[in-house]
Motif scaffolding. Structure first.
Motif, short mmCIF file in Angstrom:
data_model
loop_
_atom_site.label_atom_id
_atom_site.label_comp_id
_atom_site.label_asym_id
_atom_site.label_seq_id
_atom_site.Cartn_x
_atom_site.Cartn_y
_atom_site.Cartn_z
N PRO A 15 -5.42 2.22 -0.99
CA PRO A 15 -5.69 0.90 -1.58
C PRO A 15 -4.39 0.19 -1.92
O PRO A 15 -3.38 0.83 -2.24
CB PRO A 15 -6.46 1.26 -2.86
N PRO A 16 -4.38 -1.14 -1.84
CA PRO A 16 -3.19 -1.88 -2.25
C PRO A 16 -3.00 -1.79 -3.76
O PRO A 16 -3.92 -1.45 -4.49
CB PRO A 16 -3.49 -3.32 -1.82
N VAL A 17 -1.79 -2.09 -4.22
CA VAL A 17 -1.51 -2.11 -5.64
C VAL A 17 -0.93 -3.46 -6.01
O VAL A 17 -0.50 -4.23 -5.17
CB VAL A 17 -0.53 -0.99 -6.04
N GLY A 18 -0.91 -3.71 -7.32
CA GLY A 18 -0.40 -4.98 -7.81
C GLY A 18 0.58 -4.76 -8.95
O GLY A 18 1.04 -3.65 -9.20
N ALA A 19 0.84 -5.85 -9.67
CA ALA A 19 1.87 -5.83 -10.70
C ALA A 19 1.54 -4.87 -11.84
O ALA A 19 2.45 -4.37 -12.50
CB ALA A 19 2.05 -7.24 -11.25
N GLU A 20 0.26 -4.60 -12.08
CA GLU A 20 -0.10 -3.73 -13.21
C GLU A 20 0.45 -2.32 -13.04
O GLU A 20 0.62 -1.58 -14.02
CB GLU A 20 -1.62 -3.66 -13.36
N ALA A 21 0.73 -1.92 -11.81
CA ALA A 21 1.24 -0.57 -11.57
C ALA A 21 2.75 -0.47 -11.79
O ALA A 21 3.28 0.64 -11.92
CB ALA A 21 0.91 -0.14 -10.13
N LEU A 22 3.44 -1.60 -11.83
CA LEU A 22 4.89 -1.56 -11.92
C LEU A 22 5.39 -0.91 -13.21
O LEU A 22 6.33 -0.10 -13.19
CB LEU A 22 5.47 -2.97 -11.83
N ALA A 23 4.77 -1.25 -14.31
CA ALA A 23 5.27 -0.77 -15.60
C ALA A 23 5.19 0.75 -15.71
O ALA A 23 6.14 1.40 -16.15
CB ALA A 23 4.50 -1.42 -16.74
N VAL A 24 4.07 1.33 -15.32
CA VAL A 24 3.94 2.78 -15.46
C VAL A 24 4.83 3.50 -14.46
O VAL A 24 5.39 4.57 -14.77
CB VAL A 24 2.46 3.22 -15.32
N ALA A 25 5.03 2.93 -13.26
CA ALA A 25 5.95 3.55 -12.30
C ALA A 25 7.37 3.51 -12.84
O ALA A 25 8.11 4.50 -12.75
CB ALA A 25 5.86 2.84 -10.95
N ALA A 26 7.76 2.36 -13.40
CA ALA A 26 9.11 2.23 -13.95
C ALA A 26 9.31 3.20 -15.11
O ALA A 26 10.36 3.84 -15.23
CB ALA A 26 9.36 0.80 -14.40
N LEU A 27 8.30 3.32 -15.97
CA LEU A 27 8.40 4.21 -17.14
C LEU A 27 8.59 5.66 -16.72
O LEU A 27 9.50 6.35 -17.20
CB LEU A 27 7.16 4.07 -18.01
N CYS A 28 7.75 6.13 -15.81
CA CYS A 28 7.76 7.55 -15.46
C CYS A 28 8.89 7.93 -14.52
O CYS A 28 9.11 9.12 -14.26
CB CYS A 28 6.41 7.96 -14.87
N ASN A 29 9.63 6.94 -14.01
CA ASN A 29 10.82 7.24 -13.23
C ASN A 29 12.07 7.32 -14.09
O ASN A 29 13.17 7.50 -13.57
CB ASN A 29 11.02 6.21 -12.12
N GLY A 76 -3.14 1.86 -13.28
CA GLY A 76 -3.16 1.04 -12.06
C GLY A 76 -2.32 1.53 -10.91
O GLY A 76 -2.32 0.90 -9.85
N TYR A 77 -1.59 2.63 -11.08
CA TYR A 77 -0.74 3.09 -9.98
C TYR A 77 -1.56 3.83 -8.94
O TYR A 77 -2.43 4.64 -9.26
CB TYR A 77 0.37 4.01 -10.50
N ARG A 78 -1.27 3.55 -7.68
CA ARG A 78 -1.83 4.28 -6.55
C ARG A 78 -0.68 4.63 -5.61
O ARG A 78 0.12 3.77 -5.26
CB ARG A 78 -2.87 3.43 -5.78
N GLY A 79 -0.60 5.89 -5.22
CA GLY A 79 0.47 6.27 -4.31
C GLY A 79 1.02 7.64 -4.63
O GLY A 79 0.48 8.38 -5.46
N PRO A 80 2.13 8.02 -3.97
CA PRO A 80 2.69 9.36 -4.15
C PRO A 80 3.48 9.49 -5.44
O PRO A 80 4.06 8.52 -5.93
CB PRO A 80 3.60 9.52 -2.93
N TYR A 81 3.53 10.69 -5.96
CA TYR A 81 4.37 11.01 -7.11
C TYR A 81 4.56 12.52 -7.14
O TYR A 81 3.80 13.26 -6.52
CB TYR A 81 3.73 10.54 -8.43
N ASP A 82 5.59 12.97 -7.86
CA ASP A 82 5.76 14.41 -8.00
C ASP A 82 6.14 14.76 -9.42
O ASP A 82 6.43 13.88 -10.24
CB ASP A 82 6.78 14.96 -6.99
N ILE A 83 6.13 16.05 -9.70
CA ILE A 83 6.60 16.56 -10.98
C ILE A 83 7.51 17.74 -10.67
O ILE A 83 7.17 18.61 -9.87
CB ILE A 83 5.42 16.94 -11.90
N SER A 100 0.84 -1.20 0.00
CA SER A 100 0.00 0.00 0.00
C SER A 100 0.88 1.24 0.00
O SER A 100 1.23 1.76 1.05
CB SER A 100 -0.92 0.01 1.23
N PRO A 101 1.25 1.75 -1.19
CA PRO A 101 2.12 2.94 -1.25
C PRO A 101 1.49 4.18 -0.64
O PRO A 101 2.21 5.13 -0.30
CB PRO A 101 2.34 3.13 -2.76
N CYS A 102 0.17 4.22 -0.51
CA CYS A 102 -0.48 5.38 0.10
C CYS A 102 -0.45 5.31 1.62
O CYS A 102 -0.86 6.27 2.29
CB CYS A 102 -1.94 5.48 -0.36
#
Length: 414
Positions: free
Chosen positions: A131-145, A292-299, A124-126
């Motif tokens: 809400p908990p997250v799963g594998a579907e969120a990994l790709a977009v997190a990896a891409l945007c980092n 599918g990503y849930r949690g913190p992020y910044d720009i 639960s990154p939040c």
């Protein structure tokens, strides 16, 4: 709570110097703990610091368990935890005795999901209520980092970025040359595709020697340098209901590396610029949520000399400002305040207790009753004498005075 600073999401794990330097910040995560929590940290937390933090947050020290593991070269922190003999069994038993236990990581990566699966708990990154997250969120997190991934998403979502190109390591010199030809300022910014805290970033002018060819498998981004008046950022939370803005502020940097922060932006940049940064953050958040990503992020962005805003990167994880913000909200009850993070150089090597004593002797330490003051929010000093602190004040002017007083107190023992 997993302080997984060693994560391929943020930095190449082969860069041991950068990973180790970044991981030294891990003890600050103790500020987030509540009774019954376990903090997994790659760096030991001194007992004076742990008791100081727990004392301010009102958490009995004996109710928080701090487990130290040692990062291994080239290995993600979660994998180190998973392969430490007996530790997974111990954590699994702890979670089984406390229904509802979740795993809060610094960065969402595949090893973290694997660790959570081993423990039988959700990620639960939040935090506790998210809400908990799963594998579907990994790709977009990896891409945007990555720098290239963010630039791609930025162009698709209407976020302005500096002119530039992405390239392989063996194309680096030619790419720098091409960007310099276009640059009005005669300078280019060279960034490793995946890095954190400004690691590996460098500035190249037209009369400088061009960078040598790097590993052909490495990836780089080269951008036109934008002369600017401020480096700014805004942080958000990606939730099922949409992006939630948390805070914004001015980043303090030295040679492109992050050194501190000051919030909020109110009055420090034109209102239109602040609003545009907020719109960009919301647009990025909608893309993250859709995947599918849930949690913190910044720009992160810079305000050019002519007032134009240019985005430079995103960080889809907990950042260097997330914990201080959470701490300020926790200690002030969410009241509007001005706050900052910075470092101040002491007159010589000081123990944590001695450094805190200097603040207390001058009445500068944080006061829960007033909701203002200075906190030594990191444990060990940097370079032996530089102390990282957070400061909280009722106004921008009061924050200026508090920061100056902190610097003076650490320099002068009397």
């Amino acid at each position: 709570m997993l302080a997984n600073f060693a994560s391929a999401l943020a930095v190449d794990l082969r860069e041991q110097g950068a990973v180790g330097q970044w991981a030294r910040q891990a003890p600050r995560e103790v500020w987030l703990t509540r009774p019954g929590d376990v903090l997994l940290t790659p760096v030991p937390v001194s007992e004076p610091f742990a008791r100081y933090a727990c004392g301010l947050t009102g958490v009995p020290r004996e109710t928080v368990r701090i487990v130290t593991f040692r990062d291994r070269p080239g290995m993600a922190a979660a994998d180190t935890v998973r392969t430490t003999p007996g530790l997974t069994d111990e954590l699994r038993a702890h979670a089984a005795a406390r229904p509802g236990t979740r795993l809060l990581p610094l960065a969402l990566d595949a090893p973290t999901l694997a660790l959570a699966a081993d423990l039988g708990i959700p990620v639960s990154p939040c935090g506790r209520s998210g809400p908990p997250v799963g594998a579907e969120a990994l790709a977009v997190a990896a891409l945007c980092n990555t720098k290239a991934g963010f630039r791609s998403v930025a162009r698709e979502t209407g976020i302005r970025v500096p002119y530039g190109h992405d390239c392989r390591g063996d194309e680096l010199a030619d790419t720098v040359r091409a960007v310099l030809r276009r640059s009005a300022a005669g300078r280019a910014v060279v960034k490793p595709d995946r890095s954190a805290g400004g690691h590996g970033l460098r500035f190249v002018a037209r009369d400088d020697a061009l960078p040598e060819a790097a590993d052909a498998d490495s990836r780089w981004t080269v951008e036109e340098y934008v002369p600017h008046t401020a480096s700014v950022s805004a942080q958000f939370l990606a939730l099922p209901t949409g992006p939630r803005p948390l805070f914004d502020g001015v980043m303090r940097t030295e040679d492109g590396a992050f050194t501190g922060y000051r919030a909020p932006l109110d009055g420090r940049v034109p209102a239109a610029v602040r609003a545009e940064l907020g719109r960009w953050g919301a647009a990025l958040g909608r893309r993250l949520i859709r995947h599918g990503y849930r949690g913190p992020y910044d720009i992160d962005a810079v305000v050019a000399d002519d007032g134009t805003l240019y985005a430079t990167e995103s960080n889809v994880r907990r950042t260097a400002t997330t914990t201080p913000y959470d701490l300020v909200v926790r200690l002030t009850g969410g009241r509007p305040v001005h706050w900052s993070t910075a470092t101040a150089e002491a007159s010589g090597p000081l123990t944590f207790t001695d450094a805190l004593g200097r603040l207390r002797a001058r009445g500068l330490d944080f006061d829960r009753g007033h909701g203002t003051g200075a906190l030594l929010y990191a444990d060990a000093p940097e370079d032996g004498v530089r102390r990282r602190y957070a400061a909280v004040a009722a106004s921008a002017a009061a924050l200026d005075g508090l920061e100056a007083a902190v610097g003076d107190a650490l320099q002068s023992p009397d």
